[in-house]
Design an enzyme around this catalytic site. Structure first.
Site, PDB file in Angstrom:
ATOM      1  N   LYS A 139       0.805  -1.231   0.000  1.00 40.76           N
ATOM      2  CA  LYS A 139       0.000   0.000   0.000  1.00 40.76           C
ATOM      3  C   LYS A 139       0.844   1.291   0.000  1.00 40.76           C
ATOM      4  O   LYS A 139       0.417   2.295  -0.524  1.00 40.76           O
ATOM      5  CB  LYS A 139      -0.945   0.014   1.200  1.00 40.76           C
ATOM      6  CG  LYS A 139      -2.169  -0.868   1.015  1.00 40.76           C
ATOM      7  CD  LYS A 139      -3.028  -0.817   2.277  1.00 40.76           C
ATOM      8  CE  LYS A 139      -4.474  -1.068   1.963  1.00 40.76           C
ATOM      9  NZ  LYS A 139      -5.356  -0.790   3.097  1.00 40.76           N
ATOM     10  N   ASP A 156     -10.198   4.041   1.471  1.00 41.10           N
ATOM     11  CA  ASP A 156     -10.514   3.496   2.810  1.00 41.10           C
ATOM     12  C   ASP A 156     -11.313   4.499   3.651  1.00 41.10           C
ATOM     13  O   ASP A 156     -12.250   4.109   4.362  1.00 41.10           O
ATOM     14  CB  ASP A 156      -9.224   3.127   3.569  1.00 41.10           C
ATOM     15  CG  ASP A 156      -8.764   1.711   3.245  1.00 41.10           C
ATOM     16  OD1 ASP A 156      -9.575   0.919   2.737  1.00 41.10           O
ATOM     17  OD2 ASP A 156      -7.575   1.406   3.495  1.00 41.10           O
TER      18      ASP A 156
END
Ligand code: NAP
Length: 277
Positions: free
Chosen positions: A70, A107
């Protein structure tokens, strides 16, 4: 025979077998009758760059990125959105027609949408939020809470320096509390969020004392395996409104699916069932 290209998407990570993203996206592809595919891609750190550059040439329209890539993906992408830069990580890639790779982080969007859908009574500006944890997920949660106008965030993490670093980065609305006193943060909090991995299947339980929790407080656990964690069960007993972590996982996938396949998917019971298969 049709010459139309079948759009492909996938998730880059290692290990990848645990990922629920293939079930979610394949469910939506089927629901909307879109002739695409979504594939788990087990790729190690040494191959991340070459694989990412190659995917668009193979018919991929985008990809999700998960542990451990990520952060590393930010250096590979041609353009990184402001929110991904702020969070310091990306979870979604869009392969544009001009060949450029865009990286985004959804997110925070997923986290807020999950609360809005499952705790619609929550008014972000109404009072403080307490957040356990200061890892990657906490960064997305804290930046999203500030964006929607939460006036004060009380933050506690086992390793205090990580919480201090978040405070230094995100500013004066954040107060850091020692992990041994984390229970004090829940007094008068309107929202409590667990962003640690404690309570997850195979991990130790979250042992923060929750005596100060009041009925009506909204309690959200990012952990979704099990769906009802010990934290949520205890909060429910105290009369709190509880929100599990599966919704965040589903809602973070919505903008990606829409960008890749041109259809905004709906998160409903069937999507939850598909993700849990
Ligand atoms: P991470 O960056 O590795 O952070 C882990 C966090 O858990 C840190 O705050 C860490 O504290 C804390 N922690 C771990 N073991 C602990 C222990 N024994 N005692 C106290 N604290 C402990 O991981 P992440 O990406 O933020 O993910 C955290 C959790 O959120 C995971 O369970 C993940 O599955 C979940 N998550 C869910 C979603 C969703 O869509 N629902 C999305 C993202 C993440 P230290 O800093 O002290 O190590």
């Amino acid at each position: 025979m049709s010459t139309e290209k079948i759009p492909l998407a996938g998730v880059l990570g290692s290990p990848i077998a645990h990922s629920k993203s293939p079930q979610i996206h394949m469910h939506w592809l089927k629901t909307y009758g879109i002739p695409g595919h979504y594939i788990p891609l087990d790729v190690g750190p040494d191959d991340l760059s070459i694989v990412t550059q190659t995917l668009p040439k193979m018919g991929f329209v985008g990809a999700n990125v998960t542990i451990p890539h990520k952060e590393a993906i930010l250096k590979i992408a041609d353009r990184v959105t402001d929110r991904a830069t702020l969070i310091g990580a990306a979870n979604t890639l869009i392969f544009r027609q001009d060949g450029k790779i865009h990286a985004d982080n959804t997110d925070g969007v997923g986290f807020i949408q999950n609360l809005r859908s499952n705790a619609p009574q929550w008014v972000p500006s109404s009072g403080p939020a307490a957040v356990f944890g200061a890892g990657g997920a906490a960064r997305a949660v804290v930046s999203a809470l500030l964006e929607v106008g939460v006036p004060e965030i009380r933050l506690s993490n086992r390793t205090r320096v990580r919480a201090d670093a978040l405070q230094a980065e995100f500013g004066h609305k954040i107060t850091v509390v020692d992990w041994v006193q984390a229970g004090n943060m829940v007094d008068n909090a309107h929202l409590l969020v667990n962003t640690t991995s404690l309570g997850m299947m195979g991990k130790p339980a979250l042992r923060v004392p929750l005596d100060g929790l009041r009925p009506g407080t909204i309690v959200n656990d990012l952990v979704y395996a099990p769906l009802k964690t010990q934290l949520l069960a205890e909060a429910e007993k105290k009369g709190c409104a509880i929100v599990d972590g599966l919704g965040m996982l589903l809602y973070q996938a919505v903008p990606a699916f829409e960008r890749w396949f041109g259809q905004r998917p709906v998160v409903d019971t069937a999507t939850r069932v598909a993700a849990l298969r």
